[in-house]
Enzyme design. Structure first.
Site, PDB file in Angstrom:
ATOM      1  N   ASP A   1      37.627  46.584  33.690  1.00  0.00           N
ATOM      2  CA  ASP A   1      37.512  48.056  33.655  1.00  0.00           C
ATOM      3  C   ASP A   1      38.583  48.634  32.735  1.00  0.00           C
ATOM      4  OD1 ASP A   1      35.381  48.260  35.447  1.00  0.00           O
ATOM      5  OD2 ASP A   1      36.335  49.878  36.589  1.00  0.00           O
TER       6      ASP A   1
ATOM      7  N   TYR B   1      36.646  37.644  46.753  1.00  0.00           N
ATOM      8  CA  TYR B   1      35.339  38.290  46.947  1.00  0.00           C
ATOM      9  C   TYR B   1      34.447  37.494  47.894  1.00  0.00           C
ATOM     10  CZ  TYR B   1      35.246  42.001  43.401  1.00  0.00           C
ATOM     11  OH  TYR B   1      35.455  43.145  42.685  1.00  0.00           O
TER      12      TYR B   1
ATOM     13  N   ASP C   1      37.791  41.790  37.692  1.00  0.00           N
ATOM     14  CA  ASP C   1      37.175  43.088  38.020  1.00  0.00           C
ATOM     15  C   ASP C   1      38.061  44.211  37.498  1.00  0.00           C
ATOM     16  OD1 ASP C   1      35.414  44.942  39.337  1.00  0.00           O
ATOM     17  OD2 ASP C   1      36.934  45.151  40.915  1.00  0.00           O
TER      18      ASP C   1
ATOM     19  N   ASP D   1      49.879  41.152  36.184  1.00  0.00           N
ATOM     20  CA  ASP D   1      50.544  42.454  36.014  1.00  0.00           C
ATOM     21  C   ASP D   1      50.969  42.648  34.557  1.00  0.00           C
ATOM     22  OD1 ASP D   1      52.317  40.346  36.457  1.00  0.00           O
ATOM     23  OD2 ASP D   1      53.771  41.540  37.578  1.00  0.00           O
TER      24      ASP D   1
ATOM     25  N   LYS E   1      48.307  34.671  38.768  1.00  0.00           N
ATOM     26  CA  LYS E   1      49.469  35.209  39.491  1.00  0.00           C
ATOM     27  C   LYS E   1      50.152  34.009  40.132  1.00  0.00           C
ATOM     28  CE  LYS E   1      52.050  38.636  40.916  1.00  0.00           C
ATOM     29  NZ  LYS E   1      52.813  39.542  40.033  1.00  0.00           N
TER      30      LYS E   1
HETATM   31  C1  IPM Z   1      31.688  45.162  38.910  1.00  0.00           C
HETATM   32  C2  IPM Z   1      31.642  46.071  40.105  1.00  0.00           C
HETATM   33  C3  IPM Z   1      31.282  45.230  41.320  1.00  0.00           C
HETATM   34  C4  IPM Z   1      32.415  44.225  41.522  1.00  0.00           C
HETATM   35  C5  IPM Z   1      31.000  46.009  42.605  1.00  0.00           C
HETATM   36  C6  IPM Z   1      29.908  47.047  42.392  1.00  0.00           C
HETATM   37  C7  IPM Z   1      30.641  45.102  43.735  1.00  0.00           C
HETATM   38  O1  IPM Z   1      32.855  46.735  40.260  1.00  0.00           O
HETATM   39  O2  IPM Z   1      30.654  44.557  38.586  1.00  0.00           O
HETATM   40  O3  IPM Z   1      32.743  45.062  38.292  1.00  0.00           O
HETATM   41  O4  IPM Z   1      33.425  44.537  42.165  1.00  0.00           O
HETATM   42  O5  IPM Z   1      32.282  43.107  41.030  1.00  0.00           O
HETATM   43 MG    MG Z   2      34.213  46.401  38.682  1.00  0.00          MG
END
Ligand code: IPM
Ligand code: MG
Length: 362
Positions: free
Chosen positions: A250, A135, A246, A222, A190
């Protein structure tokens, strides 16, 4: 207690409004100031993170953040897109430790896409490193043409890197968090392919020497993605880099069936933090009184706990949310047969009312 309030875009505005109402009934000396961020700030000031917003955030004890982003900004030059606001805040405030709990609320077990027995009682914590990795490496691309294509480019790349101090500090954070829970930590990497993550693994093992009471294991990313849907309850605390965190956070959030319920905290070394719901700005439902404000309200509880040392007030919010769920109120995202569907504002009303009744009980 100075709190910078940055609602942002889309549903961010509505959900933060409800969280601010909740803050208002806690009888605590909050000094709040609002500022624009993301697309809203770009529209007003030509930049997603204006200097004035950054200054306000830096001077605050904590930041309450809504969400940023809208597809309509996808063709903007990258440095002006709404996402740069949250990345800029993370970098400028040094918010290296991101706590993303994934909790399956008892009343919402059926809302998961996994079988109820796999997720009932799920309570895991993903600790994502937030200011390093790919990032914040060196991006290399050619200038984008107005139509969004890379004009004449032959390649593009982003470098993945971690320094020893960056890994050490997130490892310390993770071991200490594990000590307060079940004393088990899984480091996700990884290392079989990437030098960056072999280094990550080596440094985590070194730091482990200082935490002999914590059981550490390592998992490739993975495999971790697979285990999260196979047997999520086998995990307790997971620590990983920015990119893998990230993605896995999710995935873990969705296991609970209630991404609209999950708060998050991003902390720096001084304990200053940014608190935001784990979900995004959902422009498709913005302004319709449909969004679930509970993740943002629970983010206020995290803020009270992590940055403001107000555990009792945090407990009151958590208890109020539990009571509201137990009473059967649901926003559309967590609604099911037999429960009562309410909008954003009515959900806020219910939490405010529940907090007021816990106050009288002391
Ligand atoms: C998160 C989001 C952010 C990230 C984006 C909006 C930049 O997906 O906070 O997880 O990738 O960190
Ligand atoms: Mg995210």
């Amino acid at each position: 207690m100075k709190i910078a309030i940055l609602p942002g875009d889309g549903i961010g505005v509505e959900i933060v409004a409800q969280a601010v109402r909740v803050m208002g009934v806690l009888d605590l000396p909050f000094e709040t100031e609002h500022a624009l961020v993301g697309g809203a700030a770009y529209e007003a000031h030509g930049h997603p993170l204006p200097e004035s917003t950054l200054k306000l955030a830096q001077a605050a004890d904590a930041v309450l953040f809504g969400a940023v982003g809208d597809w309509k900004y996808d063709t903007l030059e990258r440095s002006l897109r709404p996402e740069q606001a949250i990345l800029g805040l993370r970098k400028h405030l040094g918010l290296f430790a991101n706590f993303r709990p994934a909790i399956c609320y008892e009343q919402l077990t059926h809302a998961s896409s996994l079988k109820p027995e796999l997720v009932a009682g799920l309570d895991i914590l993903i600790i994502r490193e937030l200011t390093g990795d790919i990032y914040f490496g060196q991006p290399r691309g050619r200038r984008r043409a107005p139509d969004g294509a890379f004009a004449g480019a032959e390649e593009a790349f982003d470098t993945m890197r971690y320094s020893r101090p960056e890994i050490e500090r997130i490892a310390h954070t993770a071991f200490q968090a594990a000590q307060k829970r079940s004393k088990r930590l899984t480091s996700v990497d990884k290392a079989n392919v990437l030098e960056t993550f072999q280094f990550w693994k080596d440094v985590v093992i070194e730091v482990h020497a200082e935490y002999p009471d914590v059981a550490l294991d390592h998992m490739y990313v993975d495999n971790a993605a697979m285990q999260l849907v196979r047997a999520p309850k086998k995990f307790d605390v997971i620590v990983t880099g920015n990119m893998f965190g990230d993605i896995l956070s999710d995935e873990a959030a969705m296991l609970t069936g209630s991404i609209g319920m999950l708060p998050s905290a991003s902390l720096n070394a001084a304990g200053q933090g940014l608190y935001e719901p784990s979900h995004g700005s959902a422009p498709d439902i913005a302004g319709k009184d449909l969004a679930n404000p509970l993740a943002t309200i629970l983010s206020v509880a995290m803020m009270l706990r992590f940055s403001l040392d107000q555990t009792a007030a945090a407990d009151r919010i958590d208890a109020a949310v539990q009571r509201v769920l137990a009473s059967g109120l649901r926003t559309a995202d967590i609604w099911s047969e037999g429960t009562r569907k309410v909008g954003t504002r009515a959900m806020g009303d219910a939490v405010v009312a529940a907090i007021k009744t816990t106050t009288t009980k002391g």
